[in-house]
Design a protein around this motif. Structure first.
Motif, short mmCIF file in Angstrom:
data_model
loop_
_atom_site.label_atom_id
_atom_site.label_comp_id
_atom_site.label_asym_id
_atom_site.label_seq_id
_atom_site.Cartn_x
_atom_site.Cartn_y
_atom_site.Cartn_z
N ARG A 130 50.07 40.62 46.41
CA ARG A 130 50.40 41.99 45.98
C ARG A 130 50.84 42.04 44.53
O ARG A 130 50.41 42.90 43.75
CB ARG A 130 51.50 42.57 46.90
CG ARG A 130 51.01 42.99 48.27
CD ARG A 130 52.09 43.79 48.99
NE ARG A 130 53.24 42.97 49.34
CZ ARG A 130 53.49 42.49 50.55
NH1 ARG A 130 52.64 42.72 51.54
NH2 ARG A 130 54.57 41.77 50.79
N ALA A 131 51.72 41.11 44.15
CA ALA A 131 52.22 41.10 42.78
C ALA A 131 51.11 40.75 41.79
O ALA A 131 51.00 41.34 40.71
CB ALA A 131 53.37 40.10 42.65
N ASN B 265 45.83 44.72 37.49
CA ASN B 265 45.56 46.14 37.32
C ASN B 265 46.25 46.69 36.08
O ASN B 265 45.74 47.58 35.39
CB ASN B 265 46.03 46.93 38.53
CG ASN B 265 45.21 46.69 39.79
OD1 ASN B 265 45.64 47.06 40.88
ND2 ASN B 265 44.04 46.07 39.68
N ALA B 266 47.43 46.13 35.77
CA ALA B 266 48.15 46.57 34.58
C ALA B 266 47.35 46.27 33.32
O ALA B 266 47.34 47.06 32.37
CB ALA B 266 49.52 45.88 34.50
N TYR B 267 46.66 45.14 33.30
CA TYR B 267 45.81 44.84 32.14
C TYR B 267 44.67 45.84 32.03
O TYR B 267 44.32 46.31 30.95
CB TYR B 267 45.25 43.42 32.20
CG TYR B 267 44.25 43.18 31.09
CD1 TYR B 267 44.68 43.15 29.76
CD2 TYR B 267 42.89 43.05 31.34
CE1 TYR B 267 43.78 42.98 28.72
CE2 TYR B 267 41.99 42.86 30.31
CZ TYR B 267 42.43 42.83 29.00
OH TYR B 267 41.54 42.68 27.97
N VAL B 268 44.07 46.18 33.17
CA VAL B 268 42.98 47.15 33.16
C VAL B 268 43.47 48.49 32.62
O VAL B 268 42.76 49.18 31.89
CB VAL B 268 42.40 47.33 34.58
CG1 VAL B 268 41.35 48.44 34.61
CG2 VAL B 268 41.80 46.02 35.07
N LYS B 269 44.69 48.87 32.95
CA LYS B 269 45.24 50.15 32.51
C LYS B 269 45.58 50.15 31.03
O LYS B 269 45.56 51.20 30.39
CB LYS B 269 46.54 50.46 33.28
CG LYS B 269 46.36 50.85 34.72
CD LYS B 269 47.73 51.20 35.28
CE LYS B 269 47.66 51.55 36.75
NZ LYS B 269 49.00 51.92 37.28
N ALA C 141 40.82 35.87 43.62
CA ALA C 141 39.67 35.74 42.72
C ALA C 141 39.36 37.07 42.02
O ALA C 141 39.00 37.09 40.84
CB ALA C 141 38.45 35.27 43.49
N LEU C 142 39.52 38.19 42.73
CA LEU C 142 39.26 39.49 42.12
C LEU C 142 40.30 39.82 41.06
O LEU C 142 39.99 40.48 40.05
CB LEU C 142 39.23 40.57 43.20
CG LEU C 142 38.00 40.53 44.12
CD1 LEU C 142 38.17 41.49 45.28
CD2 LEU C 142 36.73 40.84 43.34
N ALA C 143 41.52 39.36 41.25
CA ALA C 143 42.54 39.54 40.21
C ALA C 143 42.13 38.78 38.95
O ALA C 143 42.27 39.27 37.83
CB ALA C 143 43.90 39.05 40.71
N SER D 218 45.61 44.84 48.18
CA SER D 218 45.64 43.57 47.43
C SER D 218 44.47 42.67 47.81
O SER D 218 44.03 41.85 47.00
CB SER D 218 46.96 42.84 47.67
OG SER D 218 47.15 42.56 49.05
N GLY D 219 43.92 42.83 49.02
CA GLY D 219 42.82 41.97 49.45
C GLY D 219 41.51 42.25 48.76
O GLY D 219 40.60 41.42 48.78
N ILE D 220 41.38 43.42 48.14
CA ILE D 220 40.12 43.77 47.47
C ILE D 220 40.35 44.15 46.00
O ILE D 220 39.64 44.96 45.44
CB ILE D 220 39.36 44.88 48.21
CG1 ILE D 220 40.22 46.14 48.39
CG2 ILE D 220 38.87 44.38 49.55
CD1 ILE D 220 39.43 47.33 48.96
N GLY D 221 41.36 43.54 45.39
CA GLY D 221 41.54 43.71 43.95
C GLY D 221 42.56 44.72 43.52
O GLY D 221 42.68 45.03 42.33
#
Length: 380
Positions: A112-113, A119-123, A168-170, A366-369
Motif C-alpha cells: 500500500r505504501a 503514484n505521488a511521482y506520477v502526480k 512491479a507496477l509500482a 495496491s495490487g494493480i498499481g
C-alpha cells in the motif's frame, strides 16, 4: 487504431505544447519504453507504462511519506482463512483469519505504501524525482534482502502471486524517472525477475482448481508485470497465457464457473478475478497482445455481469442458491474493489460504469498499481 511511433511523438508534442518539460520527458519515455519492451504498443499518454500527464493543479509535489520501509518479509507460512470443511471456501474461520491477517499485514503495508509513493511521482512535476527516488529506495531495501523468496505453504505462494504484480507496477511507474541509479535498478530488476519466475513455477506445479481460478490470474498478472519490468519475454507470454485460462472459461452469460462455486461469495470472487484479468489485458496490450477480443470478447461479458451484480446480485443468487454477502458500510461496493473498472472504462466506456465510478473516485488498489483514476483517467 494503434499509433505509429512518429504519430505518438507528434501527438505527445501537441498534447503537452504548454508544458515543455513534461513534453520532453514523455517523448523520452515513449522512445525508451518502446525500445525496452518491443514489440510494445504505446498508450496515448496514460496507463501503466506511460504515466498520466498531470493537469496543472496536480503538478505540485503531492504529499507522501518516505519513511524507512518495514522490515523485509522474506519467509511466509500461512494457512487459508476459510474453514477447511467448507467445500465452497466461503465461510471464514475467525481464528484462522486473525492469524492469517497478522502474518500478511507487513506485506500489505509495504504494498500500500509503495504504490502511494509511486503514484505521488506520477502526480508531481516529472522534474521533481524525489518520490521516484524514494520508491527505488524502498524497492532496493527488499531486493537486497531477497524478500518474498521463501514461501513455505501453498497459501503463502498465493500471497506472493498476488503481491508481486503490485510491486512491479509500482516500479514501472517510476523506472524512467531521470537520474535514478542504474546499480539499484539492476538489483531491483533481478529481484523482480526472480519473483516472477517463482510465481510462474509455483503455479506450473499446481494441478488443482487453484491452477485455473483467480489464483492463476493473479500469478499471471505478477508474471507479466515482472516480465515487462525486466524485459523477460517468457514471463510476458506466461502471464498472458494465464489470463487466457480464465478468458476461455467465461461463458455466454459472463460467468467464471470456478468462481461460481464460491457460493455466497460468488459475486465477490467474480469481481476479485476480474481485477487481475483486466490489469493483465491492459499490460498485454502494450506488448501487442489483444486479450480483450479473445473468446468472442469474453472479458466484456464478465465485466458486464460483475458491474450489474454490484446493484443487483440476483443472477448470482439464482445461480448458486445462496444469498450473496452484502458489502460493508453503506452497502455499496467499496472503491478499492472497482479500481480495475477504471482501466476497462478507459478502453470501453459505458454510462453504467461511469455512474458507478463517478461516485467512488478516486479508486485505488495496491495490487494493480494504486490509483487507477490517476493512471487511466489522468486526474483524481
Amino acid at each position: 487504431m494503434e499509433r505509429t511511433l512518429g504519430s505518438i511523438v507528434r501527438w505527445t508534442a501537441f498534447r503537452h505544447r504548454r508544458v515543455p518539460a513534461r513534453s520532453f520527458l514523455t517523448t523520452s519515455i515513449l522512445f525508451g519504453m518502446l525500445a525496452a519492451t518491443a514489440p510494445a504498443v504505446a498508450q496515448g499518454g496514460m496507463g501503466y507504462l506511460v504515466p498520466a500527464p498531470a493537469p496543472d493543479e496536480l503538478q505540485k509535489t503531492p504529499r507522501y511519506d518516505c519513511d524507512t520501509p518495514g522490515e523485509p518479509l522474506i519467509s511466509l507460512d500461512v494457512k487459508s482463512k476459510y474453514k477447511q470443511d467448507d467445500a465452497s471456501r466461503s465461510t471464514i474461520d475467525e481464528e484462522a483469519e486473525e492469524a492469517y491477517s497478522e502474518a500478511v499485514e507487513p506485506l500489505r503495508d509495504y504494498g500500500r505504501a509503495l504504490v502511494k509513493i509511486s503514484n505521488a511521482y506520477v502526480k508531481s512535476d516529472p522534474k521533481n524525482t524525489a518520490a521516484a527516488a524514494c520508491v527505488l529506495t524502498w524497492l532496493d531495501s527488499w531486493a537486497k534482502a531477497n524478500a518474498l523468496t521463501d514461501m513455505r505453504s501453498r497459501q503463502a505462494s498465493h500471497n506472493q502471486g498476488q503481491a508481486v504484480g503490485g510491486i512491479a507496477l509500482a516500479y514501472l511507474q517510476i523506472r524512467n524517472a531521470p537520474g535514478l541509479p542504474n546499480e539499484q535498478k539492476k538489483r531491483i530488476e533481478a529481484w523482480l525477475n526472480k519473483l516472477g519466475h517463482q510465481v510462474a513455477d509455483a503455479m506450473d506445479k499446481n494441478d488443482g482448481v487453484s491452477g485455473r481460478n483467480n489464483h492463476r490470474y493473479w500469478n499471471g498478472l505478477s508474471a507479466i508485470a515482472a516480465g515487462i519490468a525486466t524485459g523477460d519475454q517468457k514471463l510476458i507470454r506466461w502471464g498472458a497465457d494465464s489470463a487466457r485460462i480464465g478468458i476461455r472459461q467465461i461463458t455466454k452469460d459472463g460467468i467464471l464457473p470456478l468462481e461460481l462455486k464460491r457460493a455466497k461469495r460468488a459475486r465477490d470472487y467474480h469481481n476479485f478475478a476480474a481485477e487481475p484479468l483486466i490489469a493483465t489485458a491492459e499490460l498485454a496490450r502494450t506488448q501487442g497482445i489483444d486479450l480483450y477480443t479473445e473468446n468472442d470478447k469474453a472479458l466484456s461479458r464478465l465485466v458486464n455481469r460483475v458491474v450489474e451484480s454490484f446493484t443487483d446480485p440476483s443472477f448470482f443468487e439464482k445461480a448458486t442458491g445462496s444469498k450473496q454477502e452484502p458489502y460493508p458500510g453503506d452497502g455499496t461496493v467499496p472503491g478499492s474493489r472497482i479500481a480495475w473498472l477504471e482501466i476497462y472504462q478507459s478502453r470501453f466506456p459505458s454510462e453504467r460504469a461511469e455512474a458507478l465510478l463517478a461516485s467512488k473516485r478516486p479508486v485505488a488498489s495496491s495490487g494493480i498499481g494504486g490509483n487507477t483514476t490517476l493512471l487511466f483517467r489522468g486526474k483524481d
